[in-house]
Scaffold this motif. Structure first.
Motif, PDB file in Angstrom:
ATOM      1  N   CYS A  94       0.975  -1.258   0.148  1.00 56.44           N
ATOM      2  CA  CYS A  94      -0.058  -0.029  -0.065  1.00 56.44           C
ATOM      3  C   CYS A  94       0.971   1.172  -0.010  1.00 56.44           C
ATOM      4  N   MET A  95       0.523   2.182  -0.860  1.00 56.34           N
ATOM      5  CA  MET A  95       1.243   3.572  -0.940  1.00 56.34           C
ATOM      6  C   MET A  95       0.978   4.472   0.281  1.00 56.34           C
ATOM      7  N   HIS A  96       0.191   4.309   0.922  1.00 52.97           N
ATOM      8  CA  HIS A  96      -0.596   5.047   1.887  1.00 52.97           C
ATOM      9  C   HIS A  96      -0.418   6.535   1.324  1.00 52.97           C
ATOM     10  N   CYS A  97      -1.358   6.733   0.450  1.00 53.36           N
ATOM     11  CA  CYS A  97      -1.494   7.920  -0.102  1.00 53.36           C
ATOM     12  C   CYS A  97      -1.941   9.219   0.977  1.00 53.36           C
ATOM     13  N   PRO A 109      -6.247   9.332   0.520  1.00 53.87           N
ATOM     14  CA  PRO A 109      -6.683   8.117  -0.318  1.00 53.87           C
ATOM     15  C   PRO A 109      -7.939   8.135  -0.738  1.00 53.87           C
ATOM     16  N   ALA A 110      -7.980   7.194  -2.219  1.00 48.95           N
ATOM     17  CA  ALA A 110      -9.223   7.232  -2.621  1.00 48.95           C
ATOM     18  C   ALA A 110      -9.978   5.901  -2.047  1.00 48.95           C
ATOM     19  N   CYS A 111      -9.332   4.924  -1.527  1.00 46.73           N
ATOM     20  CA  CYS A 111      -9.871   3.969  -0.771  1.00 46.73           C
ATOM     21  C   CYS A 111     -10.674   4.591   0.469  1.00 46.73           C
ATOM     22  N   VAL A 137      -2.765   4.780   6.536  1.00 47.81           N
ATOM     23  CA  VAL A 137      -4.128   4.728   6.322  1.00 47.81           C
ATOM     24  C   VAL A 137      -4.452   3.534   6.989  1.00 47.81           C
ATOM     25  N   CYS A 186      -9.028   1.979  -5.216  1.00 44.83           N
ATOM     26  CA  CYS A 186      -7.596   2.258  -5.376  1.00 44.83           C
ATOM     27  C   CYS A 186      -6.919   2.274  -6.496  1.00 44.83           C
ATOM     28  N   GLN A 187      -6.185   3.118  -7.063  1.00 48.23           N
ATOM     29  CA  GLN A 187      -5.467   3.242  -8.382  1.00 48.23           C
ATOM     30  C   GLN A 187      -4.159   2.104  -8.203  1.00 48.23           C
ATOM     31  N   PHE A 188      -3.812   1.884  -6.913  1.00 48.09           N
ATOM     32  CA  PHE A 188      -2.854   1.058  -7.032  1.00 48.09           C
ATOM     33  C   PHE A 188      -2.917  -0.926  -6.897  1.00 48.09           C
ATOM     34  N   VAL A 243      -4.425  -2.251  -4.297  1.00 45.15           N
ATOM     35  CA  VAL A 243      -4.032  -2.740  -3.123  1.00 45.15           C
ATOM     36  C   VAL A 243      -4.728  -3.334  -2.325  1.00 45.15           C
ATOM     37  N   LYS A 284      -4.671  -5.237   3.964  1.00 46.21           N
ATOM     38  CA  LYS A 284      -3.511  -4.173   3.180  1.00 46.21           C
ATOM     39  C   LYS A 284      -2.444  -3.987   4.082  1.00 46.21           C
TER      40      LYS A 284
HETATM   41  S1  SF4 Z   1      -5.202   1.144  -0.438  1.00 47.29           S
HETATM   42 FE1  SF4 Z   1      -4.866   2.327  -2.337  1.00 47.29          FE
HETATM   43  S2  SF4 Z   1      -5.610   4.268  -2.146  1.00 47.29           S
HETATM   44 FE2  SF4 Z   1      -5.713   3.329  -0.249  1.00 47.29          FE
HETATM   45  S3  SF4 Z   1      -4.029   4.468   0.551  1.00 47.29           S
HETATM   46 FE3  SF4 Z   1      -3.337   2.269  -0.160  1.00 47.29          FE
HETATM   47  S4  SF4 Z   1      -2.695   2.561  -2.219  1.00 47.29           S
HETATM   48 FE4  SF4 Z   1      -3.639   4.482  -1.587  1.00 47.29          FE
END
Ligand code: SF4
Ligand code: SF4
Ligand code: SF4
Length: 299
Positions: A108-111, A114-116, A133, A150-152, A154, A168
């Motif tokens: 997870c990129m921990h945006c 975050p879209a999630c 996140v 989630c655009q990644f 995850v 995640k």
């Molecule tokens: S699950 Fe996806 S959108 Fe949510 S923080 Fe991780 S990478 Fe970002």
């Protein structure tokens, strides 16, 4: 409806107030984004594919041991994270030269926005002020909107479990709360994973790039992608070759949605009554002026 000029002005005032009411939510979202959040800088030029990070992650999160430990065969097909694997290290060809490969850890990129979390109606995914996140499984409805958002790619749902939840990378939030670094970063033997504050890591990344201008790609992946992420990557191979999405703009999906939705209450809910108010107001004026004219004629 007895609509006087005063009531109409009140009406318009309410519309303005409603517009202003949307602002605190946006301010709150950007406040979380501007925090000098904890982050990890991943330097793919330093990763040797030992997968110690996978093992440490599994141990720290009480997950099963990593797939095919110690076997090179695990790299034959790129893997994705799943309910029992919060991070994977994949191998990618850096060029057509045999043996010219790079290893890339994914999780997870921990945006920053975050879209999630934005897609989750139950607030089961939450961007914390501390940075990670996090997932609150007791709130989860199982709708899986987060997976779509989630655009990644995850969040993963454990379909096989009798009590299915989303899984995640946690960014080792509990370890961080105790002043520890994420388990994966703490065991990396080569310094490919460096934990710290995002702003400082961005500086570090830029320094490495400028001091080795002929080596690194001139981009820190995650600085801007999808509005910015807490995991940042630098590499000497184009990011698309390493399996990264390179079509993500600098605006986070929630920001795009918020901007679009901010107009909706006004256009769809407040604008029609306002128009109706204007119509009734001018109709009454017209009627009043007509009856005034009639009275004048009678006189
Ligand atoms: S699950 Fe996806 S959108 Fe949510 S923080 Fe991780 S990478 Fe970002
Ligand atoms: S931050 Fe923690 S949960 Fe995430 S990949 Fe590293 S060890 Fe696993
Ligand atoms: S522990 Fe470090 S060097 Fe080993 S695979 Fe993970 S990121 Fe690469």
């Amino acid at each position: 409806m007895d609509l006087s000029r005063r009531t109409f002005i009140k009406f318009a005032g309410a519309a303005g107030a409603a517009g202003l009411a949307a602002k605190p939510a946006r301010a709150e979202a950007s406040a979380l984004r501007t925090v000098n959040t904890p982050a990890v800088l991943v330097d793919t030029t330093r990763c040797v594919g030992c997968r110690g990070c996978e093992a440490a992650c599994g141990e720290s999160n009480l997950l099963p041991p990593p797939a095919q430990p110690g076997s090179d065969a695990v790299f034959s097909t790129p893997r994705r994270t799943d309910p029992s694997t919060y991070t994977v290290v994949n191998r990618a060809a850096a060029s057509s030269k045999e043996g010219d490969v790079r290893y890339v850890k994914r999780q997870c990129m921990h945006c920053l926005d975050p879209a999630c979390a934005s897609a989750c109606l139950a607030k089961a995914l939450e961007k914390t002020a501390a940075g990670p996140v996090v997932y609150h499984k007791e709130r989860c409805l199982g709708c899986r909107y987060c997976m779509v958002a989630c655009q990644f790619d995850v969040p993963k749902f454990d379909f096989d479990s009798p009590a299915p939840y989303i899984h995640k990378c946690t960014f080792c939030a509990e370890r961080q709360a105790q002043g520890l670094q994420p388990a994966c970063a703490s065991v990396c033997p080569t310094g490919a994973l460096q934990f710290g504050h995002r702003e400082e890591l961005l500086e570090e990344a830029r320094t490495r790039i400028y001091q080795n201008a002929g080596k690194y790609v001139h981009q820190v992946y995650g600085e801007f992608e999808a509005g910015g992420t807490s995991w940042l990557y630098i590499t000497d191979v184009p990011f698309d070759k390493l399996g990264f999405r390179t079509d993500l703009g600098p605006t986070s999906p929630p920001e795009l949605t918020r901007t679009a939705l901010a107009a909706v209450p006004f256009v769809l809910t407040l604008w029609p009554p306002l128009l109706m108010g204007l119509y009734t107001f001018s109709k009454r004026r017209a009627e009043a002026s007509k009856s005034g004219e009639k009275e004048a004629h009678h006189d």
